[in-house]
Design an enzyme around this catalytic site. Structure first.
Site, PDB file in Angstrom:
ATOM      1  N   THR A  12       1.933   4.653  11.569  1.00 10.41           N
ATOM      2  CA  THR A  12       2.939   3.614  11.776  1.00 10.41           C
ATOM      3  C   THR A  12       2.422   2.309  11.178  1.00 10.41           C
ATOM      4  O   THR A  12       1.231   2.038  11.188  1.00 10.41           O
ATOM      5  CB  THR A  12       3.267   3.430  13.267  1.00 10.41           C
ATOM      6  OG1 THR A  12       2.160   2.827  13.948  1.00 10.41           O
ATOM      7  CG2 THR A  12       3.608   4.757  13.926  1.00 10.41           C
ATOM      8  N   GLY A  13       3.349   1.525  10.640  1.00  9.24           N
ATOM      9  CA  GLY A  13       2.914   0.322   9.945  1.00  9.24           C
ATOM     10  C   GLY A  13       2.058   0.663   8.745  1.00  9.24           C
ATOM     11  O   GLY A  13       1.028   0.037   8.499  1.00  9.24           O
ATOM     12  N   GLY A  17      -2.056  -3.254   4.309  1.00  6.75           N
ATOM     13  CA  GLY A  17      -3.247  -3.494   5.102  1.00  6.75           C
ATOM     14  C   GLY A  17      -3.955  -2.237   5.581  1.00  6.75           C
ATOM     15  O   GLY A  17      -4.146  -1.272   4.841  1.00  6.75           O
ATOM     16  N   ILE A  18      -4.346  -2.265   6.846  1.00  8.47           N
ATOM     17  CA  ILE A  18      -5.102  -1.164   7.445  1.00  8.47           C
ATOM     18  C   ILE A  18      -4.298   0.130   7.412  1.00  8.47           C
ATOM     19  O   ILE A  18      -4.831   1.199   7.114  1.00  8.47           O
ATOM     20  CB  ILE A  18      -5.491  -1.529   8.893  1.00  8.47           C
ATOM     21  CG1 ILE A  18      -6.514  -2.667   8.897  1.00  8.47           C
ATOM     22  CG2 ILE A  18      -6.042  -0.315   9.634  1.00  8.47           C
ATOM     23  CD1 ILE A  18      -6.738  -3.291  10.264  1.00  8.47           C
ATOM     24  N   GLY A  19      -3.006   0.038   7.718  1.00  8.91           N
ATOM     25  CA  GLY A  19      -2.183   1.244   7.730  1.00  8.91           C
ATOM     26  C   GLY A  19      -2.110   1.917   6.375  1.00  8.91           C
ATOM     27  O   GLY A  19      -2.233   3.139   6.261  1.00  8.91           O
ATOM     28  N   TYR A 150      -1.792 -11.919  22.737  1.00  8.43           N
ATOM     29  CA  TYR A 150      -2.200 -10.842  21.828  1.00  8.43           C
ATOM     30  C   TYR A 150      -3.327 -10.019  22.436  1.00  8.43           C
ATOM     31  O   TYR A 150      -3.285  -8.782  22.434  1.00  8.43           O
ATOM     32  CB  TYR A 150      -2.642 -11.448  20.500  1.00  8.43           C
ATOM     33  CG  TYR A 150      -3.201 -10.455  19.508  1.00  8.43           C
ATOM     34  CD1 TYR A 150      -2.373  -9.529  18.877  1.00  8.43           C
ATOM     35  CD2 TYR A 150      -4.559 -10.455  19.195  1.00  8.43           C
ATOM     36  CE1 TYR A 150      -2.887  -8.627  17.952  1.00  8.43           C
ATOM     37  CE2 TYR A 150      -5.080  -9.561  18.273  1.00  8.43           C
ATOM     38  CZ  TYR A 150      -4.243  -8.651  17.657  1.00  8.43           C
ATOM     39  OH  TYR A 150      -4.752  -7.754  16.750  1.00  8.43           O
TER      40      TYR A 150
END
Length: 249
Positions: A12-13, A17-19, A150
């Site tokens: 997901t996402g 970036g990281i995804g 957060y």
């Protein structure tokens, strides 16, 4: 390496970036990868970058209805999952005095409620031996000013990994958390700061990292893959911190 040959993995996402780094890493090791995100253009670009027959689905992680819709879309494609990387989320920062209910709700919808109900909806699609990796954060541990909402949302995710591990083990599924420290991703360009403020903030953060640099998405992705692979079969309900030593100070 081909640790994920004949595996289907959901990120997901996964459009940046990281995804995206994790999706590419899974695909390079033989997995069929499904990515989700909200921006159709970014999804199309990521799908092309990943290659290997990647599937891109538009989905909003903060909605229960969207969680169910994602599960339905995968069922319609006759896909079962060997690994899930719950990565999508938001990072919004404000001092206590400026936090409004809308910021709280947006953060917890995207970072806690959405992932929780995504896992619920996707559980019937898990193959025996499947792994779920949740993207946490060292902010849950370090008490950084302006990160209260957060940090609380990520602490909730870390707690969920422990309880959901106990619930899903009878299905043969493991749940673990990877908690990154500062990672060089587009996220830092989305914090609403001008360049000078952003550069100063990044420099201050870097000064708190014993290794003296930000991590890379690829370094975090390697940990995600480790937690997803058979080699980590004895790691259950745990959190691996990837922060260059920052949380040890």
């Amino acid at each position: 390496m081909t640790r994920f040959n004949n595996h289907t993995v959901l990120v997901t996402g996964g459009s940046s970036g990281i995804g995206l780094a994790a999706a590419k890493a899974y695909a390079n090791e033989g997995a069929r990868v499904v990515i989700t995100g909200r921006d159709e253009e970014a999804l199309a670009r990521a799908q092309a970058e990943i290659g290997h027959g990647a599937i891109a689905l538009r989905n909003d992680t903060g909605s229960i209805a969207e969680a169910k819709r994602l599960a339905t879309a995968l069922q319609e494609k006759d896909l079962q999952l060997d690994a899930i990387f719950i990565n999508a989320g938001v990072a919004k920062f404000a001092p206590l005095s400026d936090v409004a209910e809308a910021l709280w709700d947006a953060t917890f919808d995207a970072n806690v409620k959405g992932p929780y109900f995504q896992i619920q909806a996707l559980t019937p699609l898990l193959r025996p031996g499947a792994a779920i990796v949740i993207n946490g954060s060292i902010n849950a541990h370090i008490g950084m000013p302006n990160s209260s909402v957060y940090a609380a949302s990520k602490a909730a995710l870390i707690s969920l990994a422990k309880t959901l591990s106990a619930e899903l083990l009878p299905r043969g599924a493991r749940v673990n958390v990877v908690s990154p420290g500062p990672i060089a991703t587009p996220l830092y360009g989305k914090l609403g700061m001008d360049k000078a403020t952003l550069d100063a903030t990044a420099s201050a953060i870097q000064g708190q990292i014993p290794l003296g640099r930000f991590g890379t998405p690829e370094e975090l992705a390697s940990t995600v893959l480790h937690l997803s692979a058979k080699e980590s079969a004895f790691i259950v309900g745990s959190e691996l911190i990837v922060d260059g030593g920052m949380s040890n100070l």
